[in-house]
Design a protein around this motif. Structure first.
Motif, mmCIF file in Angstrom:
data_model
loop_
_atom_site.group_PDB
_atom_site.id
_atom_site.type_symbol
_atom_site.label_atom_id
_atom_site.label_comp_id
_atom_site.label_asym_id
_atom_site.label_seq_id
_atom_site.Cartn_x
_atom_site.Cartn_y
_atom_site.Cartn_z
ATOM 1 N N UNK A 153 0.832 -1.199 0.000
ATOM 2 C CA UNK A 153 0.000 0.000 0.000
ATOM 3 C C UNK A 153 0.871 1.255 0.000
ATOM 4 N N UNK A 154 0.419 2.249 -0.732
ATOM 5 C CA UNK A 154 1.127 3.524 -0.813
ATOM 6 C C UNK A 154 0.234 4.646 -0.282
ATOM 7 N N UNK A 155 0.867 5.663 0.299
ATOM 8 C CA UNK A 155 0.132 6.769 0.882
ATOM 9 C C UNK A 155 0.791 8.079 0.485
ATOM 10 N N UNK A 156 0.051 9.147 0.674
ATOM 11 C CA UNK A 156 0.583 10.503 0.482
ATOM 12 C C UNK A 156 0.877 11.087 1.859
ATOM 13 N N UNK A 157 2.137 11.269 2.227
ATOM 14 C CA UNK A 157 2.456 11.745 3.574
ATOM 15 C C UNK A 157 1.883 13.118 3.894
ATOM 16 N N UNK A 158 1.593 13.916 2.874
ATOM 17 C CA UNK A 158 1.100 15.262 3.107
ATOM 18 C C UNK A 158 -0.392 15.307 3.414
ATOM 19 N N UNK A 159 -1.140 14.322 2.935
ATOM 20 C CA UNK A 159 -2.603 14.405 3.067
ATOM 21 C C UNK A 159 -3.229 13.234 3.808
ATOM 22 N N UNK A 160 -2.643 12.046 3.727
ATOM 23 C CA UNK A 160 -3.252 10.874 4.363
ATOM 24 C C UNK A 160 -3.001 10.876 5.865
ATOM 25 N N UNK A 161 -3.976 10.356 6.617
ATOM 26 C CA UNK A 161 -3.909 10.299 8.077
ATOM 27 C C UNK A 161 -3.623 8.862 8.494
ATOM 28 N N UNK A 162 -2.528 8.665 9.213
ATOM 29 C CA UNK A 162 -2.080 7.330 9.609
ATOM 30 C C UNK A 162 -2.123 7.215 11.135
ATOM 31 N N UNK A 163 -2.693 6.110 11.621
ATOM 32 C CA UNK A 163 -2.717 5.807 13.055
ATOM 33 C C UNK A 163 -2.077 4.438 13.281
ATOM 34 N N UNK A 164 -1.306 4.326 14.353
ATOM 35 C CA UNK A 164 -0.756 3.047 14.801
ATOM 36 C C UNK A 164 -1.254 2.793 16.210
ATOM 37 N N UNK A 165 -2.026 1.727 16.384
ATOM 38 C CA UNK A 165 -2.625 1.427 17.688
ATOM 39 C C UNK A 165 -3.397 2.623 18.242
ATOM 40 N N UNK A 166 -4.053 3.367 17.356
ATOM 41 C CA UNK A 166 -4.881 4.490 17.773
ATOM 42 C C UNK A 166 -4.149 5.789 17.963
ATOM 43 N N UNK A 167 -2.823 5.814 17.801
ATOM 44 C CA UNK A 167 -2.049 7.036 17.969
ATOM 45 C C UNK A 167 -1.681 7.595 16.605
ATOM 46 N N UNK A 168 -1.940 8.871 16.403
ATOM 47 C CA UNK A 168 -1.688 9.530 15.130
ATOM 48 C C UNK A 168 -0.179 9.587 14.851
ATOM 49 N N UNK A 169 0.206 9.283 13.629
ATOM 50 C CA UNK A 169 1.592 9.387 13.187
ATOM 51 C C UNK A 169 1.746 10.694 12.423
ATOM 52 N N UNK A 170 2.667 11.523 12.865
ATOM 53 C CA UNK A 170 2.880 12.804 12.215
ATOM 54 C C UNK A 170 3.798 12.634 11.014
ATOM 55 N N UNK A 171 3.243 12.795 9.821
ATOM 56 C CA UNK A 171 4.006 12.583 8.596
ATOM 57 C C UNK A 171 4.221 13.864 7.796
ATOM 58 N N UNK A 172 3.520 14.934 8.153
ATOM 59 C CA UNK A 172 3.666 16.201 7.442
ATOM 60 C C UNK A 172 4.824 16.982 8.062
ATOM 61 N N UNK A 173 5.934 17.057 7.346
ATOM 62 C CA UNK A 173 7.128 17.690 7.884
ATOM 63 C C UNK A 173 6.989 19.201 8.020
ATOM 64 N N UNK A 174 5.972 19.777 7.409
ATOM 65 C CA UNK A 174 5.801 21.227 7.468
ATOM 66 C C UNK A 174 5.089 21.679 8.748
ATOM 67 N N UNK A 175 4.473 20.743 9.460
ATOM 68 C CA UNK A 175 3.763 21.102 10.684
ATOM 69 C C UNK A 175 4.704 21.023 11.871
ATOM 70 N N UNK A 176 4.600 22.021 12.755
ATOM 71 C CA UNK A 176 5.491 22.148 13.903
ATOM 72 C C UNK A 176 4.660 22.218 15.173
ATOM 73 N N UNK A 177 5.129 21.532 16.224
ATOM 74 C CA UNK A 177 4.423 21.512 17.505
ATOM 75 C C UNK A 177 5.444 21.758 18.613
ATOM 76 N N UNK A 178 5.205 22.797 19.409
ATOM 77 C CA UNK A 178 6.140 23.184 20.456
ATOM 78 C C UNK A 178 5.415 23.446 21.762
ATOM 79 N N UNK A 179 6.180 23.416 22.852
ATOM 80 C CA UNK A 179 5.661 23.756 24.178
ATOM 81 C C UNK A 179 6.514 24.873 24.745
ATOM 82 N N UNK A 180 5.873 25.973 25.115
ATOM 83 C CA UNK A 180 6.552 27.138 25.689
ATOM 84 C C UNK A 180 6.193 27.233 27.160
ATOM 85 N N UNK A 181 7.210 27.311 28.016
ATOM 86 C CA UNK A 181 6.985 27.521 29.445
ATOM 87 C C UNK A 181 7.044 29.014 29.695
ATOM 88 N N UNK A 182 5.898 29.657 29.680
ATOM 89 C CA UNK A 182 5.819 31.114 29.738
ATOM 90 C C UNK A 182 6.132 31.641 31.139
#
Length: 344
Positions: free
Chosen positions: A144-173
């Protein structure tokens, strides 16, 4: 199933590293290198070979963030009267046919391995065991082939982040910092703590008032940000509150029952006394309301004005030992559990 496959769950810990299979004379020398080289220890009966690659367990290891435990999807929803309600319907991804997934895109196991789930061999085992979903459909075919930019992949119910353009950070204000990227009055703001070269259009999820410290997520994922702040998803937030003591018994029960504010009844989901010293009380409260200055207003209503307020956690994401004034990238598993908390 191999040991790696058995431990290959986002909810598991670090994989055990068994000795590699060796032994043998002529065949062992051929596989092990030059004649006379040290032989690998013989594998005991019952041992299983260790999978090769970057890691044998999905999302395992320090580089993928902390083990956050099982994904919780049983969070109750409440209406304005306090009763349970059905969750807001989520947008559905258009299923792709097997023919479409086999004719275009990148092989699924390669996308998973590049995203840090596990080695490609272990990813193939996860697919074959039916533990991988693509756009809500279980996929068991290794081709099976997928598009990493648009397809949503889960492993054991946990989302796999495949879009390299999206960024997630935590700031301790820290206290005194304004929850904006730019302040016309010249006060300290979030952008002052970001390193040069940070992604453009990075924005904060929600707000903390100037005198409140603690966790403030930063991302360029608009869908996740909207769900984290939308009241229908009721993402719990944990605060550590310092007030002047002593605090008589019954205050926690009163906050759990609810106090009447100018904009309606407000209550905490849980209350816990953390520490008590002469003149000061430290407590922890969890609530899902996102109303402005809700914690301060509730403690004012019960006669204990807040002296210091720190947001320690949002959903499954916590500050831990992160230093104040620092920004860190969320781990792969942290991102997956955060998305699961809002149905992504």
């Amino acid at each position: 199933m191999t040991q790696a496959g058995r431990q290959g769950s986002p909810n598991g810990g670090h994989p055990r590293r068994n000795g590699s299979s060796g032994a043998g004379s002529r065949g062992g020398a051929a596989r092990g290198g030059a004649k006379g080289a040290p032989k690998s220890p013989a594998r005991k009966r019952g041992d299983r070979p260790q999978a090769k690659g970057s890691g044998a367990a999905p999302f395992a290891g320090e580089r993928f963030g902390k083990n956050l435990g099982p994904v919780r999807r049983d969070k109750p929803q409440r209406d304005s009267a306090g009763g349970r309600k059905s969750p807001t319907p989520l947008p559905q991804h258009t299923p792709r046919s097997r023919a479409e997934m086999s004719e275009e895109g990148v092989r699924l196991q390669k996308v998973m391995a590049n995203a840090g789930v596990a080695s490609r061999r272990v990813c193939e085992e996860l697919i074959a065991e039916g533990r991988v979903e693509v756009n809500g459909q279980i996929v068991t075919e290794l081709g099976s082939r997928v598009n990493p930019e648009t397809d949503v992949i889960h492993v054991d119910g946990v989302r796999v982040q495949t879009n390299e353009h999206l960024v997630y950070m935590a700031f301790n204000k820290p206290r005194g910092v304004v929850s904006t990227m730019d302040d016309p009055e010249g006060r300290p703001c979030i952008s002052d703590y970001l390193r040069p070269g940070s992604p453009e259009r990075l924005f904060h999820v929600g707000r903390l008032d100037t005198n409140t410290e603690g966790l403030l997520p930063l991302t360029n994922d608009g869908e996740l940000a909207n769900r984290l702040t939308h009241p229908s998803y009721e993402v719990p937030k944990t605060y550590v509150v310092q007030v002047r003591g002593p605090m008589p018994q019954g205050v926690g029960a009163q906050l759990r029952r609810g106090v009447e504010l100018e904009d309606g009844l407000a209550k905490v989901d849980s209350f816990r006394l953390v520490d008590s010293t002469p003149g000061f009380v430290l407590c922890e409260v969890v609530l899902h309301s996102g109303k402005n200055r809700i914690v301060r207003r509730m403690f004012d209503a019960v006669g204990f004005p807040v002296q210091r307020l720190v947001r320690a956690k949002i959903g499954p994401i916590g500050l831990g030992d992160q230093k104040q004034g620092t920004v860190r990238r969320l781990g792969k598993q942290e991102i997956g559990h955060l998305m699961a908390a809002v149905g992504l």
